[in-house]
Design an enzyme around this catalytic site. Structure first.
Site, PDB file in Angstrom:
ATOM      1  N   SER A 194      -8.617  56.139 -16.117  1.00  0.00           N
ATOM      2  CA  SER A 194      -7.593  56.239 -17.159  1.00  0.00           C
ATOM      3  C   SER A 194      -7.698  57.536 -17.945  1.00  0.00           C
ATOM      4  CB  SER A 194      -7.777  55.060 -18.120  1.00  0.00           C
ATOM      5  OG  SER A 194      -7.128  55.291 -19.342  1.00  0.00           O
ATOM      6  N   TYR A 219      -1.468  60.876 -18.671  1.00  0.00           N
ATOM      7  CA  TYR A 219      -0.401  60.880 -19.672  1.00  0.00           C
ATOM      8  C   TYR A 219      -0.065  62.335 -19.942  1.00  0.00           C
ATOM      9  CZ  TYR A 219      -1.202  55.962 -20.876  1.00  0.00           C
ATOM     10  OH  TYR A 219      -1.302  54.597 -20.835  1.00  0.00           O
ATOM     11  N   THR A 239       1.642  57.971 -15.454  1.00  0.00           N
ATOM     12  CA  THR A 239       2.171  56.760 -16.090  1.00  0.00           C
ATOM     13  C   THR A 239       3.456  57.104 -16.814  1.00  0.00           C
ATOM     14  OG1 THR A 239      -0.021  55.787 -16.281  1.00  0.00           O
ATOM     15  CG2 THR A 239       1.655  54.950 -17.793  1.00  0.00           C
ATOM     16  N   LYS A 259       3.679  55.525 -11.972  1.00  0.00           N
ATOM     17  CA  LYS A 259       3.305  54.155 -12.381  1.00  0.00           C
ATOM     18  C   LYS A 259       4.246  53.685 -13.483  1.00  0.00           C
ATOM     19  CE  LYS A 259      -0.800  51.691 -14.186  1.00  0.00           C
ATOM     20  NZ  LYS A 259      -0.548  51.402 -15.599  1.00  0.00           N
ATOM     21  N   HIS A 267       2.708  47.749 -17.082  1.00  0.00           N
ATOM     22  CA  HIS A 267       1.578  48.149 -17.927  1.00  0.00           C
ATOM     23  C   HIS A 267       0.809  46.918 -18.415  1.00  0.00           C
ATOM     24  CE1 HIS A 267       0.206  51.958 -19.992  1.00  0.00           C
ATOM     25  NE2 HIS A 267      -0.583  51.072 -20.547  1.00  0.00           N
TER      26      HIS A 267
HETATM   27  C1  LIG Z   1      -7.138  47.229 -21.760  1.00  0.00           C
HETATM   28  C2  LIG Z   1      -6.112  47.931 -20.919  1.00  0.00           C
HETATM   29  C3  LIG Z   1      -6.020  49.299 -20.980  1.00  0.00           C
HETATM   30  C4  LIG Z   1      -5.080  49.955 -20.187  1.00  0.00           C
HETATM   31  N1  LIG Z   1      -5.036  51.309 -20.201  1.00  0.00           N
HETATM   32  C5  LIG Z   1      -4.175  51.947 -19.394  1.00  0.00           C
HETATM   33  C6  LIG Z   1      -4.169  53.353 -19.341  1.00  0.00           C
HETATM   34  O1  LIG Z   1      -4.946  54.021 -19.990  1.00  0.00           O
HETATM   35  N2  LIG Z   1      -3.277  53.941 -18.540  1.00  0.00           N
HETATM   36  C7  LIG Z   1      -2.388  53.214 -17.779  1.00  0.00           C
HETATM   37  O2  LIG Z   1      -1.568  53.809 -17.062  1.00  0.00           O
HETATM   38  N3  LIG Z   1      -2.393  51.883 -17.799  1.00  0.00           N
HETATM   39  C8  LIG Z   1      -3.262  51.236 -18.581  1.00  0.00           C
HETATM   40  N4  LIG Z   1      -3.288  49.873 -18.588  1.00  0.00           N
HETATM   41  C9  LIG Z   1      -2.411  49.123 -17.675  1.00  0.00           C
HETATM   42  C10 LIG Z   1      -3.121  48.865 -16.337  1.00  0.00           C
HETATM   43  O3  LIG Z   1      -3.253  50.051 -15.616  1.00  0.00           O
HETATM   44  C11 LIG Z   1      -2.347  47.888 -15.451  1.00  0.00           C
HETATM   45  O4  LIG Z   1      -1.017  48.304 -15.353  1.00  0.00           O
HETATM   46  C12 LIG Z   1      -2.414  46.451 -15.951  1.00  0.00           C
HETATM   47  O5  LIG Z   1      -3.632  46.168 -16.591  1.00  0.00           O
HETATM   48  C13 LIG Z   1      -2.219  45.488 -14.784  1.00  0.00           C
HETATM   49  O6  LIG Z   1      -2.143  44.188 -15.234  1.00  0.00           O
HETATM   50  P1  LIG Z   1      -3.394  43.157 -15.228  1.00  0.00           P
HETATM   51  O7  LIG Z   1      -4.238  43.523 -16.385  1.00  0.00           O
HETATM   52  O8  LIG Z   1      -2.692  41.845 -15.393  1.00  0.00           O
HETATM   53  O9  LIG Z   1      -4.088  43.289 -13.903  1.00  0.00           O
HETATM   54  C14 LIG Z   1      -4.199  49.204 -19.366  1.00  0.00           C
HETATM   55  C15 LIG Z   1      -4.304  47.816 -19.324  1.00  0.00           C
HETATM   56  C16 LIG Z   1      -5.251  47.176 -20.080  1.00  0.00           C
HETATM   57  C17 LIG Z   1      -5.363  45.684 -19.975  1.00  0.00           C
HETATM   58  C1  LIG Z   2      -2.637  57.658 -25.005  1.00  0.00           C
HETATM   59  C2  LIG Z   2      -2.089  56.622 -25.862  1.00  0.00           C
HETATM   60  C3  LIG Z   2      -2.890  55.386 -25.906  1.00  0.00           C
HETATM   61  C4  LIG Z   2      -2.830  54.632 -24.643  1.00  0.00           C
HETATM   62  C5  LIG Z   2      -3.879  53.579 -24.647  1.00  0.00           C
HETATM   63  C6  LIG Z   2      -4.304  53.165 -23.288  1.00  0.00           C
HETATM   64  C7  LIG Z   2      -3.340  52.273 -22.686  1.00  0.00           C
HETATM   65  O1  LIG Z   2      -2.517  52.673 -21.905  1.00  0.00           O
HETATM   66  C8  LIG Z   2      -3.328  50.875 -23.041  1.00  0.00           C
HETATM   67  O2  LIG Z   2      -2.502  50.139 -22.478  1.00  0.00           O
HETATM   68  O3  LIG Z   2      -4.096  50.453 -23.908  1.00  0.00           O
END
Ligand SMILES: Cc1cc2nc3c(=O)[nH]c(=O)nc-3n(C[C@H](O)[C@H](O)[C@H](O)COP(=O)(O)O)c2cc1C
Ligand SMILES: CCCCCCC(=O)C(=O)O
Length: 371
Positions: free
Chosen positions: A108, A131, A157, A235, A259
């Site tokens: 990430s 990002y 993303t 994404k 997401h």
């Molecule tokens: C705690 C957390 C942080 C996440 N951070 C990011 C991130 O930094 N960048 C991103 O593109 N998606 C982020 N996501 C989304 C995940 O990449 C993904 O799309 C999602 O968790 C999939 O669903 P699931 O948790 O039900 O498997 C985050 C999701 C969670 C739960």
């Molecule tokens: C860069 C802005 C904060 C994003 C935080 C990470 C993320 O995607 C999430 O779902 O949490």
């Protein structure tokens, strides 16, 4: 602890016991009323499997190719931020466990570990999630660093022009402890913006509002292609229309994702729109899915509806919280084993054998299928 756990859903309750409320809420919750959060899971439950019997499945093979890289199974690790809130080794432990499972980890942009430290954990196929922040030169340098460190693709993303309304993070006034940063963006507020929160605001919102480039559009795929030769996955696609634009803009793959229901609530479950995207893409690039994958049968259903592979978010973080690297290993192993059972009991020897005729969606009648 991990011995008592027999499926990946069970990790959530154990993680809740281990983590501070602010961290657990950050990992587990979604946006607004969290309708999509539940729907991501429920929608898998509405798809039924049509197994075929008396197939010789002695030599079942779960391996497949993703962007030309062999993986042991079509189950990969989605990018999730702030993994050091789950475990002191954070992304480093996840990287080691993912390599041990012989699959792909997406690091990430919100990681608490530098992309070089993650690369230095050892060999492994890794992608970097990006990002696009306002400081384009800084972003371009991070992309160049990812290339130099050996990352094999950029996952852009597209669903965060601003942060979704995450009420628990607001209530908790989410901040990072002083020893943690958004490690790869520390120079543009990834340190200072995260330490304090304004009243009734998560520090992620503060950071996002000050740094995120909300003007990013399809033309910026061209900008990204101009600064890197790595393949690009987009994404956050949820419609056939955007899938067509993605292909036209020259991406190398699409991730159907909402997401993890953390951005716009009342988006459909990702599994419900997968087929629309697959049909719009017409085989021109691979389509992947994340959101709500908790069982090997979910993986099977996604592949039957046209996904080239799935990514898993929260279960990996919960495994990490409960047992560090060993917890992530067990989460991936459990999903792998369940997927193997689903394949064998459906009469599929190779991943490519999983076909549309192996599932019925909620819109299809149970009886009298194509004979
Ligand atoms: C705690 C957390 C942080 C996440 N951070 C990011 C991130 O930094 N960048 C991103 O593109 N998606 C982020 N996501 C989304 C995940 O990449 C993904 O799309 C999602 O968790 C999939 O669903 P699931 O948790 O039900 O498997 C985050 C999701 C969670 C739960
Ligand atoms: C860069 C802005 C904060 C994003 C935080 C990470 C993320 O995607 C999430 O779902 O949490």
């Amino acid at each position: 602890m991990s011995a008592e756990i027999v499926n990946v859903r069970e990790y959530e309750a154990h993680a809740k016991q281990k983590l501070a409320k602010m961290s657990f809420d950050y990992f587990s919750t979604g946006a607004d009323d969290q309708w999509s959060l539940q729907e991501n899971i429920r929608a898998f439950g509405r798809i039924r499997i049509r197994p075929r019997i008396l197939v010789d499945v002695n030599d079942v093979d779960l391996s497949t190719q993703v962007l030309g890289y062999r993986v042991s199974m079509p189950i990969m690790v989605a990018p999730t931020g702030h993994q050091k809130l789950a475990h002191p080794e954070g992304e480093l432990a996840t990287a080691r466990a993912t390599s041990a499972a012989d699959t792909i980890m997406v690091l990430s942009s919100s990681a608490n570990s530098t992309l070089e430290d993650v690369a230095n954990t050892g060999p492994g196929t890794r992608f970097f999630q990006l990002y696009i922040f306002k400081d384009r030169e800084y972003v371009a340098e991070v992309v160049r660093r990812a290339e130099r460190a050996g990352y094999k693709a950029i996952v852009l993303t597209g669903d965060v022009p601003r942060l979704g309304n995450r009420e628990n993070d607001k209530k908790n006034r989410f901040t990072l402890p002083a020893h943690l940063t958004i490690a790869n963006f520390a120079g543009i507020g990834g340190r200072t913006n995260l330490l304090t929160s304004k009243s009734n605001e998560s520090s992620l919102t503060t950071f996002n509002n000050s740094q995120m480039d909300s003007s990013v559009s399809w033309k910026d795929i061209g900008w990204l292609k101009g600064i890197t030769s790595l393949p690009i996955l987009i994404k956050g696609v949820l419609t056939g229309e955007d899938a067509v634009l993605a292909v036209r803009s020259g991406v190398d793959g699409i991730m159907v994702s909402n997401h993890g229901a953390r951005q716009l609530d009342f988006t459909p479950a990702t599994i419900s729109v997968l087929e629309e995207v697959v049909q719009a893409v017409r085989g021109r690039v691979p389509v992947f899915l994340d959101g709500g994958v908790r069982r090997g049968t979910d993986v099977f259903k996604a592949l039957a509806l046209g996904a080239a592979g799935v990514f898993v978010g929260r279960p990996v973080v919960y495994g990490l919280a409960v047992d560090g690297e060993a917890g992530v290993r067990k989460v991936l192993r459990t999903l792998r084993d369940e997927f193997e059972v689903a394949m064998m009991l459906s009469g599929c020897i190779r991943v490519q054998d999983i076909s549309r005729s192996h599932v019925l969606t909620e819109n299809e009648p149970l009886c009298c299928s194509k004979l």
